[in-house]
Scaffold this active site. Structure first.
Site, PDB file in Angstrom:
ATOM      1  CB  THR A  54      47.600  55.457  40.324  1.00  0.00           C
ATOM      2  OG1 THR A  54      46.890  56.418  40.845  1.00  0.00           O
ATOM      3  CG2 THR A  54      46.849  54.632  39.477  1.00  0.00           C
TER       4      THR A  54
ATOM      5  NE  ARG B  13      42.124  49.677  31.773  1.00  0.00           N
ATOM      6  CZ  ARG B  13      42.393  50.237  32.991  1.00  0.00           C
ATOM      7  NH1 ARG B  13      43.126  50.999  33.037  1.00  0.00           N
ATOM      8  NH2 ARG B  13      41.690  49.913  34.008  1.00  0.00           N
TER       9      ARG B  13
ATOM     10  CE  LYS C 167      45.951  50.541  40.206  1.00  0.00           C
ATOM     11  NZ  LYS C 167      46.482  50.301  39.043  1.00  0.00           N
ATOM     12  CB  THR C 168      40.315  46.672  38.883  1.00  0.00           C
ATOM     13  OG1 THR C 168      40.305  48.097  39.275  1.00  0.00           O
ATOM     14  CG2 THR C 168      38.616  46.486  39.162  1.00  0.00           C
TER      15      THR C 168
ATOM     16  CG  ASP D 294      39.867  51.737  41.631  1.00  0.00           C
ATOM     17  OD1 ASP D 294      40.976  51.524  41.766  1.00  0.00           O
ATOM     18  OD2 ASP D 294      39.456  51.385  40.671  1.00  0.00           O
TER      19      ASP D 294
HETATM   20  N1  LIG Z   1      47.401  39.851  34.368  1.00  0.00           N
HETATM   21  C1  LIG Z   1      46.713  39.878  33.604  1.00  0.00           C
HETATM   22  N2  LIG Z   1      46.467  38.823  32.568  1.00  0.00           N
HETATM   23  C2  LIG Z   1      45.504  39.139  31.769  1.00  0.00           C
HETATM   24  N3  LIG Z   1      45.016  40.322  31.474  1.00  0.00           N
HETATM   25  C3  LIG Z   1      45.107  41.555  32.452  1.00  0.00           C
HETATM   26  C4  LIG Z   1      46.037  41.189  33.416  1.00  0.00           C
HETATM   27  N4  LIG Z   1      45.985  42.178  33.977  1.00  0.00           N
HETATM   28  C5  LIG Z   1      45.163  43.250  33.395  1.00  0.00           C
HETATM   29  N5  LIG Z   1      44.429  42.662  32.525  1.00  0.00           N
HETATM   30  C6  LIG Z   1      43.600  43.213  31.476  1.00  0.00           C
HETATM   31  O1  LIG Z   1      43.737  44.346  31.549  1.00  0.00           O
HETATM   32  C7  LIG Z   1      42.416  45.028  31.766  1.00  0.00           C
HETATM   33  C8  LIG Z   1      42.906  46.105  32.949  1.00  0.00           C
HETATM   34  O2  LIG Z   1      43.020  45.694  34.288  1.00  0.00           O
HETATM   35  P1  LIG Z   1      42.643  46.179  35.577  1.00  0.00           P
HETATM   36  O3  LIG Z   1      42.411  45.335  36.572  1.00  0.00           O
HETATM   37  O4  LIG Z   1      41.543  47.141  35.293  1.00  0.00           O
HETATM   38  O5  LIG Z   1      43.933  47.266  35.735  1.00  0.00           O
HETATM   39  P2  LIG Z   1      43.921  48.407  36.802  1.00  0.00           P
HETATM   40  O6  LIG Z   1      42.869  48.493  37.977  1.00  0.00           O
HETATM   41  O7  LIG Z   1      45.396  48.314  37.911  1.00  0.00           O
HETATM   42  O8  LIG Z   1      43.783  49.576  36.172  1.00  0.00           O
HETATM   43  C9  LIG Z   1      41.600  44.266  32.417  1.00  0.00           C
HETATM   44  O9  LIG Z   1      40.295  44.198  31.847  1.00  0.00           O
HETATM   45  C10 LIG Z   1      42.297  42.882  31.735  1.00  0.00           C
HETATM   46  O10 LIG Z   1      41.435  42.671  30.491  1.00  0.00           O
HETATM   47 MG   LIG Z   2      41.235  49.856  38.369  1.00  0.00          MG
END
Ligand SMILES: Nc1ncnc2c1ncn2[C@@H]1O[C@H](COP(=O)(O)OP(=O)(O)O)[C@@H](O)[C@H]1O
Ligand SMILES: [Mg+2]
Length: 357
Positions: free
Chosen positions: A169, A228, A75-76, A120
């Site tokens: 989430t 992640r 998401k981030t 977030d």
């Molecule tokens: N589609 C994707 N392709 C490659 N790496 C990804 C992808 N989505 C997430 N990641 C990896 O996972 C980590 C966590 O993603 P993040 O965007 O922080 O997830 P969320 O915000 O949903 O918790 C990122 O730092 C990245 O390394």
């Molecule tokens: Mg995040």
């Protein structure tokens, strides 16, 4: 492209995710930067592409975007990609950091036209800030209250047209009025093993980790559908490979390493298994309330609900029912136990087939 990152208020979750060992910087290194670098989520990607492209053609900021799904699904990363694709600056904050409406007002009034504001954990925003957000999202306006008591007046203040990207989430705990003000909701799904293999391979290339196909597949398969986690497991397997093997990640090394780190065949970690164990062994398979279950494993209910359960549900081991959580037959079997004949039925303490006869 320069993404200006201004404010970042770290909440507890962010802090606990911070590096003890430099892994946190790695997360940033591994973040995909462009829509076409982003592995998986084909639906959300296609939908977002349309939203962004059409806004670009019309020369206006796109509608507000809500991204929802379990932690670690991107998401981030996606929020940053939205800004990058628009060539816009991104300002980052989080729901828990916006306790006072004044904090939000300050952020909003500092936005430049076309900026992306990323909030977030937007479901944790405090009510006064949320109400301020309604007007900002709809009319690009905030009402600033000046003075106190009966003499207080509210002065409307114009703010620059911007795009809000919210991440959550639990979209279910967003209020209706807030949800309605997003023009687009992207529901992030767990990744397939094949997609996670790509994630692992990409990360291995960036981090310069020698890995073969089977090694990548093994890590992908045990990553709970979550990039992640895939990236984290890759780094732990790399450690093992360097210390106890010749540095190359293959299937054998991956298996041995993941055993050391308590990641089981299905990718369940210690907490996942603790939840299943409590559900099955202490509560006879349920139904049991999520807070009771959380107490039994010594965790916050929100952690159990937002971190463990989505994957256990998707893996077919846990069912959420109106009466509580229920273990499926698959859960009993995964723990090496024989499931009771009616296990996993949503109404298992209600009348059974036999009762009706
Ligand atoms: N589609 C994707 N392709 C490659 N790496 C990804 C992808 N989505 C997430 N990641 C990896 O996972 C980590 C966590 O993603 P993040 O965007 O922080 O997830 P969320 O915000 O949903 O918790 C990122 O730092 C990245 O390394
Ligand atoms: Mg995040």
């Amino acid at each position: 492209m320069d993404h200006e990152v201004t404010e970042f208020e770290a909440d507890d979750e962010t802090l606990s995710a911070l590096p003890q060992n430099g892994d946190g910087d790695v997360e940033t290194t591994l973040r995909p930067r462009k829509l076409d670098e982003f592995v998986g989520q084909p639906r959300v990607r296609e939908q977002l592409e349309l939203v962004l492209e059409s806004a670009r053609r019309r020369g206006v900021p796109p509608d507000h975007v809500l991204l929802s799904g379990p932690p670690g699904l991107g998401k981030t990363s996606m929020a940053m990609i939205v800004a990058a694709e628009l060539g816009a600056a991104i300002r980052i904050t989080s729901g828990p950091a916006l306790e006072r409406a004044g904090d939000l007002a300050a952020m909003l009034s500092n936005l430049a036209p076309g900026d992306v504001l990323f909030i977030d954990e937007i479901h944790r925003i405090a009510r006064p800030a949320e109400e301020m957000l309604y007007l900002a999202m709809e009319d690009f306006r905030v009402d600033v209250v000046v003075g106190k008591g009966p003499g207080a007046t509210s002065i409307p203040l114009e703010i620059a047209p911007f795009t809000l990207v919210g991440a959550t989430t639990r979209s279910g705990s967003l209020t209706g009025p807030l949800r309605d003000r997003f023009g687009f909701t992207g529901q992030m799904e767990f990744y397939t093993d094949a997609e996670l293999e790509l994630v692992v391979r990409r990360a291995a290339t960036i981090l310069d980790i020698p890995i073969d196909r089977d090694g990548g597949a093994e890590i992908a398969r045990r990553s709970r559908g979550t990039p992640r986690i895939a990236n984290r497991l890759l780094r732990r397997v790399r450690d093992y490979a360097e210390v106890r093997a010749d540095g190359t990640v293959n299937r054998e090394v991956a298996r041995a390493a993941l055993e050391v780190y308590d990641v089981d065949e299905l990718g369940l970690d210690r907490l996942d298994r603790a939840v299943l164990n409590a559900l099955v062994r202490s509560f006879g398979g349920g139904p049991v309330g999520v807070s009771t279950l959380a107490v039994a494993v010594g965790e916050e209910p929100t952690t159990v609900e937002e971190v463990c359960e989505p994957y256990l549900v998707r893996a077919g081991m846990l069912a959420r029912t109106p009466r509580g959580r229920v273990a499926t037959a698959g859960a009993w079997e995964h723990l090496g136990l024989v499931p009771p004949p009616d296990s996993g039925r949503p109404d298992r303490s209600g009348p059974t087939l036999f009762d009706q006869g």
